[in-house]
Design a protein around this motif. Structure first.
Motif, PDB file in Angstrom:
ATOM      1  N   ARG A 173       2.816 -99.272  51.560  1.00  0.00           N
ATOM      2  CA  ARG A 173       1.770 -99.427  52.689  1.00  0.00           C
ATOM      3  C   ARG A 173       1.047-100.680  52.532  1.00  0.00           C
ATOM      4  O   ARG A 173       0.803-101.489  53.496  1.00  0.00           O
ATOM      5  CB  ARG A 173       0.618 -98.422  52.454  1.00  0.00           C
ATOM      6  CG  ARG A 173      -0.626 -98.389  53.527  1.00  0.00           C
ATOM      7  CD  ARG A 173      -1.898 -97.855  53.064  1.00  0.00           C
ATOM      8  NE  ARG A 173      -2.412 -98.414  51.746  1.00  0.00           N
ATOM      9  CZ  ARG A 173      -3.122 -99.428  51.772  1.00  0.00           C
ATOM     10  NH1 ARG A 173      -3.362-100.120  52.888  1.00  0.00           N
ATOM     11  NH2 ARG A 173      -3.711-100.040  50.699  1.00  0.00           N
TER      12      ARG A 173
ATOM     13  N   GLY B 272      -4.769 -98.732  61.435  1.00  0.00           N
ATOM     14  CA  GLY B 272      -4.558 -97.445  62.209  1.00  0.00           C
ATOM     15  C   GLY B 272      -4.166 -96.540  61.252  1.00  0.00           C
ATOM     16  O   GLY B 272      -3.383 -96.798  59.960  1.00  0.00           O
ATOM     17  N   SER B 273      -4.386 -95.183  61.222  1.00  0.00           N
ATOM     18  CA  SER B 273      -4.154 -94.102  60.516  1.00  0.00           C
ATOM     19  C   SER B 273      -2.621 -93.958  60.292  1.00  0.00           C
ATOM     20  O   SER B 273      -2.233 -93.198  59.376  1.00  0.00           O
ATOM     21  CB  SER B 273      -4.958 -93.047  60.924  1.00  0.00           C
ATOM     22  OG  SER B 273      -4.453 -92.538  62.067  1.00  0.00           O
ATOM     23  N   THR B 274      -1.960 -94.212  61.169  1.00  0.00           N
ATOM     24  CA  THR B 274      -0.445 -93.904  61.411  1.00  0.00           C
ATOM     25  C   THR B 274       0.284 -94.828  60.375  1.00  0.00           C
ATOM     26  O   THR B 274       1.634 -94.559  60.094  1.00  0.00           O
ATOM     27  CB  THR B 274       0.075 -93.975  62.750  1.00  0.00           C
ATOM     28  OG1 THR B 274      -0.402 -95.186  63.404  1.00  0.00           O
ATOM     29  CG2 THR B 274      -0.509 -92.974  63.660  1.00  0.00           C
TER      30      THR B 274
ATOM     31  N   ARG C  10       1.937 -93.122  57.844  1.00  0.00           N
ATOM     32  CA  ARG C  10       3.223 -92.430  58.084  1.00  0.00           C
ATOM     33  C   ARG C  10       4.482 -93.492  58.068  1.00  0.00           C
ATOM     34  O   ARG C  10       5.571 -93.069  57.553  1.00  0.00           O
ATOM     35  CB  ARG C  10       3.258 -91.635  59.587  1.00  0.00           C
ATOM     36  CG  ARG C  10       4.556 -91.072  60.081  1.00  0.00           C
ATOM     37  CD  ARG C  10       4.221 -90.322  61.089  1.00  0.00           C
ATOM     38  NE  ARG C  10       3.862 -90.962  62.270  1.00  0.00           N
ATOM     39  CZ  ARG C  10       4.884 -91.222  63.143  1.00  0.00           C
ATOM     40  NH1 ARG C  10       6.276 -90.964  63.037  1.00  0.00           N
ATOM     41  NH2 ARG C  10       4.479 -91.903  64.177  1.00  0.00           N
ATOM     42  N   ALA C  11       4.163 -94.903  58.379  1.00  0.00           N
ATOM     43  CA  ALA C  11       5.294 -95.621  58.464  1.00  0.00           C
ATOM     44  C   ALA C  11       5.693 -96.149  56.895  1.00  0.00           C
ATOM     45  O   ALA C  11       6.788 -96.132  56.627  1.00  0.00           O
ATOM     46  CB  ALA C  11       4.693 -97.076  59.181  1.00  0.00           C
TER      47      ALA C  11
ATOM     48  N   SER D 247       4.835-101.767  67.865  1.00  0.00           N
ATOM     49  CA  SER D 247       3.995-100.550  67.480  1.00  0.00           C
ATOM     50  C   SER D 247       4.573 -99.912  66.104  1.00  0.00           C
ATOM     51  O   SER D 247       5.508-100.416  65.739  1.00  0.00           O
ATOM     52  CB  SER D 247       4.396 -99.484  68.545  1.00  0.00           C
ATOM     53  OG  SER D 247       5.743 -99.209  68.483  1.00  0.00           O
ATOM     54  N   LEU D 248       3.703 -99.211  65.494  1.00  0.00           N
ATOM     55  CA  LEU D 248       4.221 -98.577  64.161  1.00  0.00           C
ATOM     56  C   LEU D 248       5.251 -97.629  64.493  1.00  0.00           C
ATOM     57  O   LEU D 248       6.119 -97.254  63.412  1.00  0.00           O
ATOM     58  CB  LEU D 248       2.961 -97.752  63.788  1.00  0.00           C
ATOM     59  CG  LEU D 248       1.827 -98.655  62.995  1.00  0.00           C
ATOM     60  CD1 LEU D 248       0.528 -97.828  62.601  1.00  0.00           C
ATOM     61  CD2 LEU D 248       2.264 -99.325  61.865  1.00  0.00           C
ATOM     62  N   GLU D 249       5.471 -96.890  65.529  1.00  0.00           N
ATOM     63  CA  GLU D 249       6.346 -96.057  66.022  1.00  0.00           C
ATOM     64  C   GLU D 249       7.782 -96.828  65.932  1.00  0.00           C
ATOM     65  O   GLU D 249       8.822 -96.218  65.177  1.00  0.00           O
ATOM     66  CB  GLU D 249       6.229 -95.530  67.310  1.00  0.00           C
ATOM     67  CG  GLU D 249       5.357 -94.325  67.683  1.00  0.00           C
ATOM     68  CD  GLU D 249       3.863 -94.996  67.546  1.00  0.00           C
ATOM     69  OE1 GLU D 249       3.603 -96.191  67.687  1.00  0.00           O
ATOM     70  OE2 GLU D 249       2.930 -94.383  67.132  1.00  0.00           O
TER      71      GLU D 249
ATOM     72  N   VAL E 236       8.637 -97.274  62.079  1.00  0.00           N
ATOM     73  CA  VAL E 236       9.069 -96.053  61.817  1.00  0.00           C
ATOM     74  C   VAL E 236      10.710 -95.689  61.882  1.00  0.00           C
ATOM     75  O   VAL E 236      11.330 -95.373  61.144  1.00  0.00           O
ATOM     76  CB  VAL E 236       8.070 -94.721  62.150  1.00  0.00           C
ATOM     77  CG1 VAL E 236       8.921 -93.464  61.885  1.00  0.00           C
ATOM     78  CG2 VAL E 236       6.671 -94.537  61.416  1.00  0.00           C
TER      79      VAL E 236
END
Length: 303
Positions: A218, A241-243, A246-247, A281-283, A286
């Motif tokens: 992180r 961002g909270s996501t 996840r990343a 994007s964090l997506e 990921v």
């Protein structure tokens, strides 16, 4: 006449010579995300080399002035070693520290006896001359190239000369430890099992630099995104961002270098983002992290 270590043309085996402290190397130290307890231990061992060795006989504490960093590729061992040289010099203001970086591959030769002679000359002349002038830190990257495990050498690869080269390293380490208490070697290896046991026995500290855990992942991602935000401010929204958690979870199992490259891959996820990195994007991060881990596992399975 200028000593060899400071000549305009560096002697064989020395890739770079620089004065310490050096703020650029300090930035490297800060960029390596590692448990602060490990960094503290590392710095303390390096400082001890220059405080105690000049005062305490080696028959009491047999310090050789050698620290070995081991761990998977990409964990930042070389950057950490360079940063450590800077931080150590900072602890001794106005002491005139110098960092020599050795290029081991320029010392090896297929000709009988040449590798041994090159290694001996590097240590007994170039490094010794630098240490005679003042506190010196020497970076031995990929030390297994110079101190290969003699018990595992192939009989088809000129083992006598390789044996003698390793012998030369060991002999010179002993001689330099006796002559210069202001000399510190920082060695790195991706393959510690390939390093001769007689070399590791001379190390004052062998430190494992691990792959980053979830929190370290992180922090690496946050540092990378914050750096990008200086150029592309919109990317700053991803740091809070909270996501990002996840990343970071998806990055566990990757080394620090691979995590940063994962962000670069995410920036190239499609032509639109490549043209406008602010769209990151964090997506996408990921997705890139998953792809990186899949490709690494696939590569290992094919070996």
């Amino acid at each position: 006449m200028k000593p060899t270590a400071f000549a305009d043309e560096l002697p064989k085996g020395i890739q770079r010579s620089r004065s310490l402290p050096d703020p650029a190397l300090g930035a490297l130290w800060d960029s390596i995300v590692l448990d602060e307890r490990i960094k503290k231990q590392l710095l303390s061992q390096a400082v001890l080399n220059f405080t105690m060795r000049p005062k305490v006989d080696r028959s009491v504490i047999p310090l050789h002035g050698v620290i070995l960093l081991v761990g998977p590729p990409g964990t930042g061992k070389t950057s950490l070693a360079r940063g450590l040289a800077h931080r150590t010099a900072q602890a001794f203001p106005r002491s005139g520290f110098r960092l020599l970086e050795v290029e081991p591959h320029t010392l090896t030769s297929s000709a009988m006896g040449k590798t041994q002679r090159a290694v001996s000359e590097l240590f007994s002349q170039s490094i010794a001359e630098a240490a005679a002038l003042g506190p010196t830190v020497v970076l031995l990257d990929e030390v297994e190239t110079l101190a290969a495990d003699r018990s595992k050498m192939s009989l088809e690869a000129n083992p006598v000369d390789i044996h003698r080269a390793t012998d030369a390293v060991l002999v010179q380490l002993d001689l330099l430890a006796e002559r210069f208490s202001n000399l510190l070697f920082l060695a790195t290896s991706n393959f510690p099992e390939a390093v001769d046991s007689a070399f590791t026995s001379r190390c004052d500290l062998v430190l494992q630099v691990p792959l980053p855990d979830r929190e370290a992942c992180r922090r690496i991602l946050s540092d990378c995104l914050t750096g990008l935000a200086k150029t592309y401010p919109a990317i700053g929204r991803l740091v809070d961002g909270s996501t990002i958690a996840r990343a970071a979870e998806e990055c566990v199992g990757l080394d620090g270098r691979a995590i940063r490259k994962t962000v670069a891959n995410a920036l190239a996820v499609d032509p639109e983002t490549a043209m406008d990195p602010s769209r990151l994007s964090l997506e996408a991060i990921v997705f890139s992290a998953r792809a990186a881990k899949t490709s690494r596992v696939g590569g290992l399975s094919r070996k």
